[in-house]
Design an enzyme around this catalytic site. Sequence first.
Site, mmCIF file in Angstrom:
data_model
loop_
_atom_site.group_PDB
_atom_site.id
_atom_site.type_symbol
_atom_site.label_atom_id
_atom_site.label_comp_id
_atom_site.label_asym_id
_atom_site.label_seq_id
_atom_site.Cartn_x
_atom_site.Cartn_y
_atom_site.Cartn_z
ATOM 1 C CB ILE A 35 26.724 26.005 -14.107
ATOM 2 C CG1 ILE A 35 25.431 26.913 -15.308
ATOM 3 C CG2 ILE A 35 27.666 26.994 -13.821
ATOM 4 C CD1 ILE A 35 24.409 27.475 -14.039
ATOM 5 C CB THR B 221 10.824 10.366 7.798
ATOM 6 O OG1 THR B 221 10.813 9.894 6.734
ATOM 7 C CG2 THR B 221 11.648 10.790 8.298
ATOM 8 C CB THR C 89 4.393 9.632 -7.024
ATOM 9 O OG1 THR C 89 3.194 9.107 -7.687
ATOM 10 C CG2 THR C 89 4.606 8.357 -5.982
ATOM 11 C CB ALA D 33 -1.332 -0.277 1.733
ATOM 12 C CD GLU E 13 4.671 14.007 3.605
ATOM 13 O OE1 GLU E 13 3.648 15.138 3.075
ATOM 14 O OE2 GLU E 13 5.681 14.855 4.706
ATOM 15 N NE ARG F 197 36.471 25.540 -14.092
ATOM 16 C CZ ARG F 197 37.606 24.774 -14.341
ATOM 17 N NH1 ARG F 197 38.040 24.953 -13.627
ATOM 18 N NH2 ARG F 197 37.614 23.781 -14.959
#
Length: 394
Positions: free
Chosen positions: A348, A168, A376, A140, A374, A279
């Site tokens: 990046i 959790t 999809t 489920a 919670e 960079r």
Amino acid sequence: MIRADITQADPVPFFEDHHYEIREMVQRFAAEVVAPRAAKIDENKEFPHETVAEMRELGLLGVPFSEEWGGTGLDYLAYTIVVEELARVCGTTAITVAAHTSLGTNPIYAFGTDRQKEKYLRKLASGEMLGAFGLTEPGAGSDAGATKTTAVKDGDEWIINGTKVYCTNGTHAGTVIITTRTNPDVQGPGGVTAFIVERGFDGIKLGTLEDKLGLRASDTRELVFENVRVPDENRLGEEGGGFKKFMQTLDAGRISIGAMSLGLAQGALDVALPYANERKQFGQRIGEFGALQERMADMAVGIHTARLACYHAAALKDRGHSTNFAGAIAKLHASEIAMHTIDNAIQIMGGNGYSREYPVERMFRDAKLCEIGEGTSEIQRMVIARSLLKSVSI
């Protein structure tokens, strides 16, 4: 770390003074305390006990709950800001707070009796103990109405048997709120009842501790219930009403997953912008190349719209409105923006973005859960579409 605060610089129409104050406080705590620990706890899969204790002292584990019941006494928008700012530097810390607050505590705050609030809510809202939530089972998941965990009445008690997965905070929680099937003759949502189960009750066993792609320091645990006796006074709401209550819980919980997604996306931009500004390749800063400027602009637009969606849903909840539609939009949009934004940040930064030297690699792994947990992305689209269809006059 240089932070891309231009994306938060404008006044927010939903904000009052306390929203700016808590954002500033959590930003400082996240930068000084949470961020330095994030890579290590991820690498070692160490639950952040020390950080949780410090958040308890700051009142961050009970932000949207009234002071009467041990909470901080703020609102859901303030809580949304807390999750966002924590996720900006550490997804694990954010989801620990989110699962405890919106899933493990809020159902008692919203639906519990005064006796249940006195016994459990005070400890949860004050952070004295963590809360967990048990909905998903091996059979489920998205079909939450297919619950197989049973609760059989025996005098003034219920005997619970079954298994919940992906809980959790399951290892460390003092309580877990679960769905059970109390009426085997009623299939689907109508036979489902919710209970508050103390971790100290006999018969609760710790099952598999999940080894996950991301959020690796977050505690995600299987809980097994074998003839666990739970007093009837721990029933959360009426018999057969558990499914509806859990769906209402998820409506609000999705806002916090949206906030977590938003924070992860913002955190990736925080890293990618200064990198692009420093960079150099082909004799110039890579941020001066048009292709990368397009990526950065898309990142900023996505974050801005996701922030508005999350804040709007939270503001609706604070005003007592349904968040079924707005919460689904916030969760869907922010989670997909997070994956897109972090993917752009890695691109990046090239090889450096792909390495563990920079946190965007960890953020990428953490953000994927936001498209799954919670509800999809597919479920969110169903919720949104059904709301649209219901609004059409026939």
